[in-house]
Design an enzyme around this catalytic site. Structure first.
Site, PDB file in Angstrom:
ATOM      1  N   PRO A 158      12.661   5.581  -8.220  1.00  0.00           N
ATOM      2  CA  PRO A 158      13.892   5.908  -8.934  1.00  0.00           C
ATOM      3  C   PRO A 158      13.606   7.016  -9.946  1.00  0.00           C
ATOM      4  CG  PRO A 158      13.030   3.786  -9.653  1.00  0.00           C
ATOM      5  CD  PRO A 158      12.160   4.236  -8.525  1.00  0.00           C
ATOM      6  N   GLU A 159      14.454   8.011  -9.969  1.00  0.00           N
ATOM      7  CA  GLU A 159      14.268   9.123 -10.896  1.00  0.00           C
ATOM      8  C   GLU A 159      15.292   9.003 -12.020  1.00  0.00           C
ATOM      9  OE1 GLU A 159      12.353  12.281 -10.342  1.00  0.00           O
ATOM     10  OE2 GLU A 159      11.828  12.180  -8.233  1.00  0.00           O
TER      11      GLU A 159
END
Ligand code: ZN
Length: 279
Positions: free
Chosen positions: A11-12
């Protein structure tokens, strides 16, 4: 919705931002009635007093810093969560499985679960007023979406640096929370070659780069935000999404300029770029 799909990968920043907004719908202003740690650790040990400090407290704010989600309570604590490689919050899950490690129940009967199969995520508790001086935040550069991140800042931070611009944009001390996907995308939008020595990029191009970083992040957050309506649904998952990238994952496809997008791998990380329009 059709443009969104679940992806394998970390996840960014935009996923964390969307997650925080989704959690706010359920948590903001609510009292926490029950906390259950179903194992003692994730990537590292959970705070031993997690349940004791959170139970009975009221959530008074949710924020994001870099790729961390922050949940403030009226007892002066902030719970910091990181989603690691595979973490996501589930809202009102109907079943609790082996990968649901931390459960939180609110006064109005909502239930949240931190689900993390690979357990690279983390949960910490720190006093809210000590947050900025706590690691990892103390040594972090500015937020890419904040007012301090602009061309003038980049010119100062990159002056005299001969390292490739891509490597320095991934350095959390220069800018907080940028990951590989968004760095590739922003460099393409700004037409800057990833390998260009950072200190030798003209000021006008750094202005464009700062604008491009903000633009790619905001577009991803907007795409993720369109899933917000799902959060009210039982078994809603806050997690991963992607959109149609400009260069990321498009090796061998045509850039809008007509050239073929290339991929280069250094230290295990892929760089996608256009050899023609990025200079
Ligand atoms: Zn191109």
């Amino acid at each position: 919705m059709a443009a969104l799909r679940h992806i394998a990968g970390m996840p960014e920043l935009p996923e964390v931002e969307t997650t925080v907004r989704g959690l706010a719908h359920v948590l903001d202003g609510r009292r926490i009635e029950r906390v259950e740690a179903r194992r003692p650790d994730l990537r590292r040990a959970l705070p031993v007093d997690l349940g004791q400090r959170l139970t009975g407290s009221r959530v008074i704010g949710l924020h994001r810093r870099a790729k961390y989600g922050l949940i403030d309570t009226d007892r002066g604590d902030t719970m910091i969560f990181h989603l690691g490689m595979s973490g996501r919050w589930r809202i009102d899950p109907t079943d609790i499985g082996a990968h649901d490690h931390v459960l939180i129940e609110t006064e109005d009967g909502r239930r949240l679960s931190l689900n993390d199969p690979r357990r690279f995520g983390s949960i910490d508790l720190v006093p809210t007023d000590a947050l900025d001086s706590a690691e990892p935040f103390a040594s972090m550069g500015p937020e890419p979406l904040g007012p301090d991140f602009d061309g003038a800042y980049l010119a100062r931070a990159l002056a005299g640096r001969s390292a490739p611009i891509k490597a320095l944009l991934l350095d959390q001390r220069i800018v907080a929370g940028l990951g590989n996907i968004y760095v590739c995308e922003a460099l393409h939008m700004a037409k800057i070659a990833p390998g260009r020595p950072a200190g030798r990029i003209a000021r006008g191009r750094l202005e464009q780069l700062a604008r491009s970083v903000k633009e790619v992040l905001l577009a991803a957050i907007a795409a993720g935000g369109s899933t917000l309506r799902d959060y009210a649904r039982p078994d809603g998952e806050l997690g991963y999404f992607s959109k149609d990238w400009r260069v990321y994952g498009r090796e061998g496809e045509k850039c809008h300029c007509g050239a073929v997008i290339r991929r280069r791998v250094d230290s295990g990380r892929s760089t996608f770029f256009c050899p023609k329009c990025q200079r």
